[in-house]
Design a protein around this motif. Sequence first.
Motif, PDB file in Angstrom:
ATOM      1  N   GLY A 199      31.069  17.456 -80.751  1.00 48.57           N
ATOM      2  CA  GLY A 199      30.739  17.761 -79.364  1.00 48.57           C
ATOM      3  C   GLY A 199      30.717  16.562 -78.432  1.00 48.57           C
ATOM      4  O   GLY A 199      30.655  16.726 -77.228  1.00 48.57           O
ATOM      5  N   PRO A 258      36.304  13.465 -81.625  1.00 50.15           N
ATOM      6  CA  PRO A 258      37.745  13.186 -81.657  1.00 50.15           C
ATOM      7  C   PRO A 258      38.076  11.784 -82.170  1.00 50.15           C
ATOM      8  O   PRO A 258      39.129  11.595 -82.778  1.00 50.15           O
ATOM      9  CB  PRO A 258      38.191  13.367 -80.204  1.00 50.15           C
ATOM     10  CG  PRO A 258      36.955  13.493 -79.394  1.00 50.15           C
ATOM     11  CD  PRO A 258      35.852  13.933 -80.306  1.00 50.15           C
ATOM     12  N   THR A 274      29.273  22.491 -74.920  1.00 48.01           N
ATOM     13  CA  THR A 274      29.441  22.724 -76.351  1.00 48.01           C
ATOM     14  C   THR A 274      29.268  24.208 -76.653  1.00 48.01           C
ATOM     15  O   THR A 274      28.809  24.978 -75.804  1.00 48.01           O
ATOM     16  CB  THR A 274      28.392  21.932 -77.143  1.00 48.01           C
ATOM     17  OG1 THR A 274      27.093  22.322 -76.703  1.00 48.01           O
ATOM     18  CG2 THR A 274      28.548  20.435 -76.924  1.00 48.01           C
ATOM     19  N   LEU A 299      25.502  20.056 -73.199  1.00 53.49           N
ATOM     20  CA  LEU A 299      26.491  19.206 -72.540  1.00 53.49           C
ATOM     21  C   LEU A 299      27.381  18.572 -73.601  1.00 53.49           C
ATOM     22  O   LEU A 299      26.887  18.065 -74.603  1.00 53.49           O
ATOM     23  CB  LEU A 299      25.801  18.097 -71.734  1.00 53.49           C
ATOM     24  CG  LEU A 299      24.940  18.513 -70.547  1.00 53.49           C
ATOM     25  CD1 LEU A 299      24.350  17.274 -69.876  1.00 53.49           C
ATOM     26  CD2 LEU A 299      25.738  19.340 -69.544  1.00 53.49           C
ATOM     27  N   GLY A 300      28.675  18.589 -73.378  1.00 55.01           N
ATOM     28  CA  GLY A 300      29.600  18.000 -74.342  1.00 55.01           C
ATOM     29  C   GLY A 300      30.898  18.777 -74.333  1.00 55.01           C
ATOM     30  O   GLY A 300      31.221  19.452 -73.352  1.00 55.01           O
ATOM     31  N   THR A 301      31.636  18.680 -75.421  1.00 56.73           N
ATOM     32  CA  THR A 301      32.965  19.287 -75.474  1.00 56.73           C
ATOM     33  C   THR A 301      33.126  20.081 -76.754  1.00 56.73           C
ATOM     34  O   THR A 301      32.707  19.626 -77.814  1.00 56.73           O
ATOM     35  CB  THR A 301      34.044  18.186 -75.425  1.00 56.73           C
ATOM     36  OG1 THR A 301      33.766  17.335 -74.304  1.00 56.73           O
ATOM     37  CG2 THR A 301      35.420  18.778 -75.261  1.00 56.73           C
ATOM     38  N   ALA A 316      35.960  21.843 -79.132  1.00 54.62           N
ATOM     39  CA  ALA A 316      37.376  22.068 -79.440  1.00 54.62           C
ATOM     40  C   ALA A 316      37.669  23.571 -79.505  1.00 54.62           C
ATOM     41  O   ALA A 316      38.716  24.032 -79.043  1.00 54.62           O
ATOM     42  CB  ALA A 316      37.738  21.401 -80.770  1.00 54.62           C
ATOM     43  N   GLU A 317      36.731  24.334 -80.047  1.00 56.44           N
ATOM     44  CA  GLU A 317      36.958  25.775 -80.206  1.00 56.44           C
ATOM     45  C   GLU A 317      37.038  26.477 -78.856  1.00 56.44           C
ATOM     46  O   GLU A 317      37.877  27.343 -78.646  1.00 56.44           O
ATOM     47  CB  GLU A 317      35.853  26.392 -81.078  1.00 56.44           C
ATOM     48  CG  GLU A 317      36.208  26.441 -82.559  1.00 56.44           C
ATOM     49  CD  GLU A 317      36.553  25.066 -83.145  1.00 56.44           C
ATOM     50  OE1 GLU A 317      35.840  24.089 -82.823  1.00 56.44           O
ATOM     51  OE2 GLU A 317      37.537  24.948 -83.881  1.00 56.44           O
ATOM     52  N   LEU A 337      35.676  13.953 -68.229  1.00 60.56           N
ATOM     53  CA  LEU A 337      35.608  12.572 -68.726  1.00 60.56           C
ATOM     54  C   LEU A 337      35.240  12.504 -70.212  1.00 60.56           C
ATOM     55  O   LEU A 337      34.894  13.506 -70.824  1.00 60.56           O
ATOM     56  CB  LEU A 337      34.599  11.746 -67.891  1.00 60.56           C
ATOM     57  CG  LEU A 337      33.338  12.435 -67.365  1.00 60.56           C
ATOM     58  CD1 LEU A 337      32.212  12.379 -68.379  1.00 60.56           C
ATOM     59  CD2 LEU A 337      32.901  11.791 -66.065  1.00 60.56           C
ATOM     60  N   GLY A 338      35.331  11.298 -70.745  1.00 62.82           N
ATOM     61  CA  GLY A 338      34.863  11.004 -72.102  1.00 62.82           C
ATOM     62  C   GLY A 338      35.398  11.959 -73.154  1.00 62.82           C
ATOM     63  O   GLY A 338      36.617  12.073 -73.351  1.00 62.82           O
ATOM     64  N   SER A 339      34.477  12.671 -73.819  1.00 64.57           N
ATOM     65  CA  SER A 339      34.889  13.502 -74.939  1.00 64.57           C
ATOM     66  C   SER A 339      35.807  14.639 -74.518  1.00 64.57           C
ATOM     67  O   SER A 339      36.581  15.145 -75.329  1.00 64.57           O
ATOM     68  CB  SER A 339      33.666  14.063 -75.669  1.00 64.57           C
ATOM     69  OG  SER A 339      32.848  14.800 -74.785  1.00 64.57           O
ATOM     70  N   LEU A 361      39.172  12.977 -74.700  1.00 66.90           N
ATOM     71  CA  LEU A 361      39.538  12.626 -76.077  1.00 66.90           C
ATOM     72  C   LEU A 361      39.765  13.853 -76.947  1.00 66.90           C
ATOM     73  O   LEU A 361      40.647  13.861 -77.810  1.00 66.90           O
ATOM     74  CB  LEU A 361      38.447  11.736 -76.688  1.00 66.90           C
ATOM     75  CG  LEU A 361      38.245  10.384 -75.987  1.00 66.90           C
ATOM     76  CD1 LEU A 361      37.090   9.623 -76.626  1.00 66.90           C
ATOM     77  CD2 LEU A 361      39.512   9.549 -76.043  1.00 66.90           C
ATOM     78  N   THR A 362      38.969  14.904 -76.730  1.00 65.16           N
ATOM     79  CA  THR A 362      39.137  16.106 -77.559  1.00 65.16           C
ATOM     80  C   THR A 362      40.474  16.774 -77.266  1.00 65.16           C
ATOM     81  O   THR A 362      41.203  17.167 -78.189  1.00 65.16           O
ATOM     82  CB  THR A 362      37.971  17.084 -77.330  1.00 65.16           C
ATOM     83  OG1 THR A 362      36.741  16.418 -77.626  1.00 65.16           O
ATOM     84  CG2 THR A 362      38.100  18.317 -78.218  1.00 65.16           C
ATOM     85  N   LYS A 398      43.148  15.329 -76.088  1.00 66.33           N
ATOM     86  CA  LYS A 398      44.203  14.460 -76.637  1.00 66.33           C
ATOM     87  C   LYS A 398      44.325  14.631 -78.151  1.00 66.33           C
ATOM     88  O   LYS A 398      45.428  14.682 -78.695  1.00 66.33           O
ATOM     89  CB  LYS A 398      43.903  12.996 -76.322  1.00 66.33           C
ATOM     90  CG  LYS A 398      44.271  12.570 -74.919  1.00 66.33           C
ATOM     91  CD  LYS A 398      44.099  11.059 -74.787  1.00 66.33           C
ATOM     92  CE  LYS A 398      44.600  10.542 -73.460  1.00 66.33           C
ATOM     93  NZ  LYS A 398      44.389   9.087 -73.336  1.00 66.33           N
ATOM     94  N   ALA A 399      43.181  14.701 -78.826  1.00 68.44           N
ATOM     95  CA  ALA A 399      43.208  14.850 -80.289  1.00 68.44           C
ATOM     96  C   ALA A 399      43.828  16.187 -80.680  1.00 68.44           C
ATOM     97  O   ALA A 399      44.578  16.276 -81.654  1.00 68.44           O
ATOM     98  CB  ALA A 399      41.801  14.716 -80.867  1.00 68.44           C
ATOM     99  N   LEU A 400      43.537  17.244 -79.923  1.00 65.36           N
ATOM    100  CA  LEU A 400      44.110  18.565 -80.229  1.00 65.36           C
ATOM    101  C   LEU A 400      45.618  18.568 -79.974  1.00 65.36           C
ATOM    102  O   LEU A 400      46.385  19.167 -80.732  1.00 65.36           O
ATOM    103  CB  LEU A 400      43.423  19.650 -79.395  1.00 65.36           C
ATOM    104  CG  LEU A 400      41.956  19.915 -79.742  1.00 65.36           C
ATOM    105  CD1 LEU A 400      41.340  20.895 -78.733  1.00 65.36           C
ATOM    106  CD2 LEU A 400      41.795  20.452 -81.161  1.00 65.36           C
ATOM    107  N   GLU A 454      47.575  15.946 -80.094  1.00 65.29           N
ATOM    108  CA  GLU A 454      48.148  15.059 -81.104  1.00 65.29           C
ATOM    109  C   GLU A 454      48.483  15.835 -82.374  1.00 65.29           C
ATOM    110  O   GLU A 454      49.473  15.575 -83.036  1.00 65.29           O
ATOM    111  CB  GLU A 454      47.123  13.958 -81.407  1.00 65.29           C
ATOM    112  CG  GLU A 454      47.511  12.970 -82.464  1.00 65.29           C
ATOM    113  CD  GLU A 454      48.402  11.861 -81.934  1.00 65.29           C
ATOM    114  OE1 GLU A 454      48.948  11.135 -82.753  1.00 65.29           O
ATOM    115  OE2 GLU A 454      48.564  11.741 -80.696  1.00 65.29           O
TER     116      GLU A 454
END
Lengths: 201, 160
Positions: free
Chosen positions: A76, A81, B69, B74-76, B78-79, B100-102, B105-106, B108-110, B112
């Motif tokens: 989260g 990542p 989340t 607060l957060g990110t 992926a699901e 911003l932040g996660s 990055l999340t 970008k990672a997905l 990738e």
Amino acid sequence: MRDADFFRRWMVATAAVVEREADRLTELDSPIGDADHGSNLMRGFTAVRAALNKDTPAAPGAVLQHAGRTLISTVGGASGPLYGTLLRRTGKELGDAAEVSDEDFRGALDAGVGAVARLGGAAPGDKTMLDALIPGVAALGTSYRAAADAAEGGALATVPMRAHKGRASYLGERSVGHQDPGATSSALLLGALADVADGLL
Amino acid sequence: MTGREAGGPGARGSEAGGSAAADPAGAGPGPVGIVLVSHSAAVAASVADLARGLAAGGPVAPVAAAGGTADGGLGTSAELILAAAREVDRGAGIALLVDLGSAVLTVKALLEDDELPPGARLVDAPFVEGATAAVVAASAGASLEAVASAAGEAYSYRKN
């Protein structure tokens, strides 16, 4: 040669040390971050441990890819990542061999660290996890313990650095004087690796 | 919910639509889908409402919010991002805007790891202004390239 169980034990050992050090990681994350690094990583690695204990893939590469995917979906925060990419890329580099040599693993981990650098866009000295991972992987040719020690030294060396990435960078000069939480947890990851390689766990 | 989904009157909800704003006959792919990823569920949902509202006047391209989340913090997640991307995918590409932040990055990672649907793209743009530009452009039938360009142009609008 290292088999899938070696990598599973590494992940389980990491979960244990992150659990033990979660409060310290969150404390480090309080002055310069949003005070969630310990709890976020603990949630992630606890999920990794549960996933791998339930169903351990047969190949080292698959173990790390599974662990990385689990981190991305459970953490989260930015560490999800970032650590997820580290493990996933390392796992991909290892391919589907049932056993891998220490040398192959070293090269794979080096590629994993490179993927983290690209994802986050950070350079050495930016006060990030790279400041522990890069010296750690560089010392891996000597021994797993040397890598852990170098990562620990790298984490300590982030104290006088000014952050250039992430939330801490908003603080400018006020980020100086604090040890970076991500570099600290990266040192824990390599410390757990050394413990498993040395047969301590 | 503000505005209608592209696909015309009567189209409702996430599964509605399918015919493009630019191609009402439905012979080609639908409009570009927009995914808004924020650390906060409230921010993502509100920016989606704002962008839909400002794009209204005709059929509005599909927009989905992926904020916070999975447990509401607060957060990110992926699901949530993957679900939002599937929800707005009409085959013409998906523009993901992030705060911003996660969130960055999340996504970008997905990308990738090819976990997002084909044609998904992280758009480099300011979140609120970029989202508005992207939804307006997508609703007008713009291609993914043009949607990304419209969103990115928001960087060049100086406020002082």
